[in-house]
Scaffold this motif. Structure first.
Motif, PDB file in Angstrom:
ATOM      1  N   TYR A  69       0.767  -1.195  -0.005  1.00 49.31           N
ATOM      2  CA  TYR A  69       0.174  -0.077  -0.083  1.00 49.31           C
ATOM      3  C   TYR A  69       0.830   1.233  -0.048  1.00 49.31           C
ATOM      4  CZ  TYR A  69      -4.948  -1.028   0.131  1.00 49.31           C
ATOM      5  OH  TYR A  69      -6.403  -1.131  -0.450  1.00 49.31           O
ATOM      6  N   GLU A  98      -4.522 -12.726   8.538  1.00 52.41           N
ATOM      7  CA  GLU A  98      -4.459 -11.164   8.036  1.00 52.41           C
ATOM      8  C   GLU A  98      -5.544 -10.181   8.492  1.00 52.41           C
ATOM      9  OE1 GLU A  98      -3.033  -8.935   6.384  1.00 52.41           O
ATOM     10  OE2 GLU A  98      -2.905  -9.266   4.176  1.00 52.41           O
ATOM     11  N   ASP A  99      -5.079  -8.922   8.518  1.00 57.97           N
ATOM     12  CA  ASP A  99      -5.948  -8.079   9.081  1.00 57.97           C
ATOM     13  C   ASP A  99      -7.496  -7.839   8.214  1.00 57.97           C
ATOM     14  OD1 ASP A  99      -4.849  -6.760   7.088  1.00 57.97           O
ATOM     15  OD2 ASP A  99      -4.078  -5.134   8.285  1.00 57.97           O
ATOM     16  N   ILE A 100      -6.954  -7.588   6.935  1.00 57.33           N
ATOM     17  CA  ILE A 100      -8.365  -7.239   5.974  1.00 57.33           C
ATOM     18  C   ILE A 100      -8.066  -7.773   4.584  1.00 57.33           C
ATOM     19  CG2 ILE A 100      -7.375  -4.824   5.537  1.00 57.33           C
ATOM     20  CD1 ILE A 100     -10.347  -3.963   5.618  1.00 57.33           C
ATOM     21  N   ASP A 102      -9.095  -7.039   0.923  1.00 54.17           N
ATOM     22  CA  ASP A 102      -9.698  -5.659   0.018  1.00 54.17           C
ATOM     23  C   ASP A 102      -9.764  -6.507  -1.361  1.00 54.17           C
ATOM     24  OD1 ASP A 102     -10.526  -3.188  -0.197  1.00 54.17           O
ATOM     25  OD2 ASP A 102      -8.536  -2.409  -0.428  1.00 54.17           O
ATOM     26  N   SER A 103      -8.683  -6.022  -2.019  1.00 50.55           N
ATOM     27  CA  SER A 103      -8.629  -6.070  -3.465  1.00 50.55           C
ATOM     28  C   SER A 103      -8.391  -7.776  -3.752  1.00 50.55           C
ATOM     29  CB  SER A 103      -7.474  -5.491  -4.323  1.00 50.55           C
ATOM     30  OG  SER A 103      -6.405  -5.906  -3.628  1.00 50.55           O
ATOM     31  N   GLY A 104      -7.779  -8.426  -2.755  1.00 50.67           N
ATOM     32  CA  GLY A 104      -7.004  -9.594  -2.635  1.00 50.67           C
ATOM     33  C   GLY A 104      -5.758  -9.958  -3.366  1.00 50.67           C
ATOM     34  N   VAL A 105      -5.399  -8.970  -3.685  1.00 51.07           N
ATOM     35  CA  VAL A 105      -3.877  -9.067  -4.281  1.00 51.07           C
ATOM     36  C   VAL A 105      -2.974  -9.376  -3.535  1.00 51.07           C
ATOM     37  CG1 VAL A 105      -1.942  -7.391  -5.520  1.00 51.07           C
ATOM     38  CG2 VAL A 105      -4.515  -7.141  -6.059  1.00 51.07           C
ATOM     39  N   THR A 106      -2.751  -9.160  -2.369  1.00 49.15           N
ATOM     40  CA  THR A 106      -1.815  -9.533  -1.288  1.00 49.15           C
ATOM     41  C   THR A 106      -2.165 -11.090  -1.189  1.00 49.15           C
ATOM     42  OG1 THR A 106      -1.983  -7.494  -0.360  1.00 49.15           O
ATOM     43  CG2 THR A 106      -0.834  -9.005   0.878  1.00 49.15           C
ATOM     44  N   LYS A 130     -13.866  -7.056   2.888  1.00 46.43           N
ATOM     45  CA  LYS A 130     -14.826  -6.004   2.091  1.00 46.43           C
ATOM     46  C   LYS A 130     -14.968  -6.847   0.661  1.00 46.43           C
ATOM     47  CE  LYS A 130     -11.796  -2.106   2.998  1.00 46.43           C
ATOM     48  NZ  LYS A 130     -11.150  -0.865   2.608  1.00 46.43           N
ATOM     49  N   ARG A 150     -15.558   0.938   3.052  1.00 45.55           N
ATOM     50  CA  ARG A 150     -15.197   2.149   3.661  1.00 45.55           C
ATOM     51  C   ARG A 150     -13.833   1.874   4.129  1.00 45.55           C
ATOM     52  NH1 ARG A 150     -20.235   4.196   6.106  1.00 45.55           N
ATOM     53  NH2 ARG A 150     -18.915   6.014   6.701  1.00 45.55           N
ATOM     54  N   PHE A 151     -13.294   2.829   4.397  1.00 41.61           N
ATOM     55  CA  PHE A 151     -11.609   2.834   4.912  1.00 41.61           C
ATOM     56  C   PHE A 151     -11.715   2.791   6.409  1.00 41.61           C
ATOM     57  CE2 PHE A 151      -7.316   3.814   5.858  1.00 41.61           C
ATOM     58  CZ  PHE A 151      -6.554   2.887   4.878  1.00 41.61           C
ATOM     59  N   VAL A 152     -11.214   1.688   7.044  1.00 46.84           N
ATOM     60  CA  VAL A 152     -11.118   1.713   8.281  1.00 46.84           C
ATOM     61  C   VAL A 152      -9.831   1.579   8.921  1.00 46.84           C
ATOM     62  CG1 VAL A 152     -13.392   0.502   8.571  1.00 46.84           C
ATOM     63  CG2 VAL A 152     -11.457  -1.218   8.048  1.00 46.84           C
ATOM     64  N   LEU A 157      -5.165  -1.771  12.038  1.00 44.09           N
ATOM     65  CA  LEU A 157      -5.322  -1.275  10.632  1.00 44.09           C
ATOM     66  C   LEU A 157      -4.852   0.164  10.762  1.00 44.09           C
ATOM     67  CD1 LEU A 157      -8.537  -2.919  10.275  1.00 44.09           C
ATOM     68  CD2 LEU A 157      -6.936  -2.881   8.328  1.00 44.09           C
ATOM     69  N   ASP A 158      -3.969   0.605   9.923  1.00 45.67           N
ATOM     70  CA  ASP A 158      -3.658   1.930   9.850  1.00 45.67           C
ATOM     71  C   ASP A 158      -4.004   2.681   8.790  1.00 45.67           C
ATOM     72  OD1 ASP A 158      -1.929   0.400   7.932  1.00 45.67           O
ATOM     73  OD2 ASP A 158      -0.412   2.332   7.803  1.00 45.67           O
TER      74      ASP A 158
HETATM   75  P1  IMP Z   1      -5.275  -6.116  -0.744  1.00 42.03           P
HETATM   76  O1  IMP Z   1      -4.220  -6.768  -1.237  1.00 42.03           O
HETATM   77  O2  IMP Z   1      -5.982  -5.059  -1.614  1.00 42.03           O
HETATM   78  O3  IMP Z   1      -6.214  -7.249  -0.409  1.00 42.03           O
HETATM   79  O4  IMP Z   1      -5.024  -5.486   0.494  1.00 42.03           O
HETATM   80  C1  IMP Z   1      -4.805  -5.893   1.612  1.00 42.03           C
HETATM   81  C2  IMP Z   1      -3.951  -4.913   2.696  1.00 42.03           C
HETATM   82  O5  IMP Z   1      -4.305  -3.560   2.444  1.00 42.03           O
HETATM   83  C3  IMP Z   1      -4.480  -5.096   4.112  1.00 42.03           C
HETATM   84  O6  IMP Z   1      -3.395  -5.923   4.518  1.00 42.03           O
HETATM   85  C4  IMP Z   1      -4.186  -3.671   4.663  1.00 42.03           C
HETATM   86  O7  IMP Z   1      -2.944  -3.430   5.168  1.00 42.03           O
HETATM   87  C5  IMP Z   1      -4.817  -2.731   3.631  1.00 42.03           C
HETATM   88  N1  IMP Z   1      -6.043  -2.201   3.605  1.00 42.03           N
HETATM   89  C6  IMP Z   1      -6.881  -2.629   3.004  1.00 42.03           C
HETATM   90  N2  IMP Z   1      -8.100  -1.986   3.104  1.00 42.03           N
HETATM   91  C7  IMP Z   1      -7.756  -1.145   4.249  1.00 42.03           C
HETATM   92  C8  IMP Z   1      -8.557  -0.340   5.137  1.00 42.03           C
HETATM   93  O8  IMP Z   1      -9.826  -0.142   5.029  1.00 42.03           O
HETATM   94  N3  IMP Z   1      -7.764   0.097   6.053  1.00 42.03           N
HETATM   95  C9  IMP Z   1      -6.270  -0.078   6.565  1.00 42.03           C
HETATM   96  N4  IMP Z   1      -5.838  -0.965   5.524  1.00 42.03           N
HETATM   97  C10 IMP Z   1      -6.253  -1.578   4.553  1.00 42.03           C
END
Ligand code: IMP
Ligand code: MG
Length: 178
Positions: A69, A98-100, A102-106, A130, A150-152, A157-158
């Motif tokens: 990120y 994992e914390d969250i 989001d896109s699923g890329v990680t 999400k 929403r951004f949390v 989470l930071d």
């Molecule tokens: P992904 O690869 O897009 O699924 O992103 C996962 C990573 O993005 C998480 O491990 C978080 O570090 C960060 N991230 C995604 N959404 C949020 C959010 O709403 N708040 C804070 N960090 C987020």
């Protein structure tokens, strides 16, 4: 200074109650042997420490650093391993924490990477999901809470390394300038 007015989406009490449920469910799903839990730094470290203590069985823990990120709110789409694991995964029951999602890329990247190390099993536990934001498929076996787009922040989470130490998970829609 932490802004005390951030709206709470999930309270500390709700988080802890859900983690106790997850701990029981995951413990029951692995009746034999021990479970190797992998914390994805840094966001998931709060979740990992509570989830590990909610487990009714032997666990071991390891840490992996991943960055996607940068300092902002949107993913660069690029995944970089900043700290690799210390312990081998060969033949182990592995749970990525994992914390969250989001896109699923990680997690999509990570699942492929860790599957090559021949674990006996490989599953994911994510505190938050999400689903509306998904760009890459990820199978998440254990989800704490499904949340809207929403951004949390808080509970690990930071936003730009801030807010991780909030007890509650709060919404940060108005973004202060970095
Ligand atoms: P992904 O690869 O897009 O699924 O992103 C996962 C990573 O993005 C998480 O491990 C978080 O570090 C960060 N991230 C995604 N959404 C949020 C959010 O709403 N708040 C804070 N960090 C987020
Ligand atoms: Mg982050």
């Amino acid at each position: 200074m932490i802004d005390p007015k951030l709206p709470v989406l999930i309270s500390a009490a709700m988080i802890q109650a859900r983690i106790r449920e997850l701990g029981e469910q995951i413990s029951a799903d692995y009746p034999d042997g021990h479970l190797h839990m992998i914390c994805i730094l840094k966001g998931a470290c709060f979740f990992l420490t509570d989830l590990a203590r909610a487990m009714k069985r032997d666990v071991s823990v390891d840490f992996m650093g991943i960055s996607t990120y940068g300092r902002g709110k949107t993913s660069s789409g690029e995944v970089k391993v900043t700290k690799d694991l210390d312990i081998e995964l060969e033949g182990a029951d592995v749970l990525i924490v994992e914390d969250i999602v989001d896109s699923g890329v990680t997690l999509n990247y990570l699942m492929h990477l860790l599957a090559q190390r021949n674990p006996k099993s490989l599953r994911v536990a994510a505190l938050l999901d999400k689903p509306e934001r998904r760009l890459r498929p990820v199978s998440v076996s254990y989800v704490g809470f499904r949340i809207p787009d929403r951004f949390v922040v808080g509970y690990g989470l930071d936003y730009a390394e801030k807010y991780r130490n909030l007890d509650d998970i709060c919404v940060l829609d108005e973004i202060p300038a970095l």
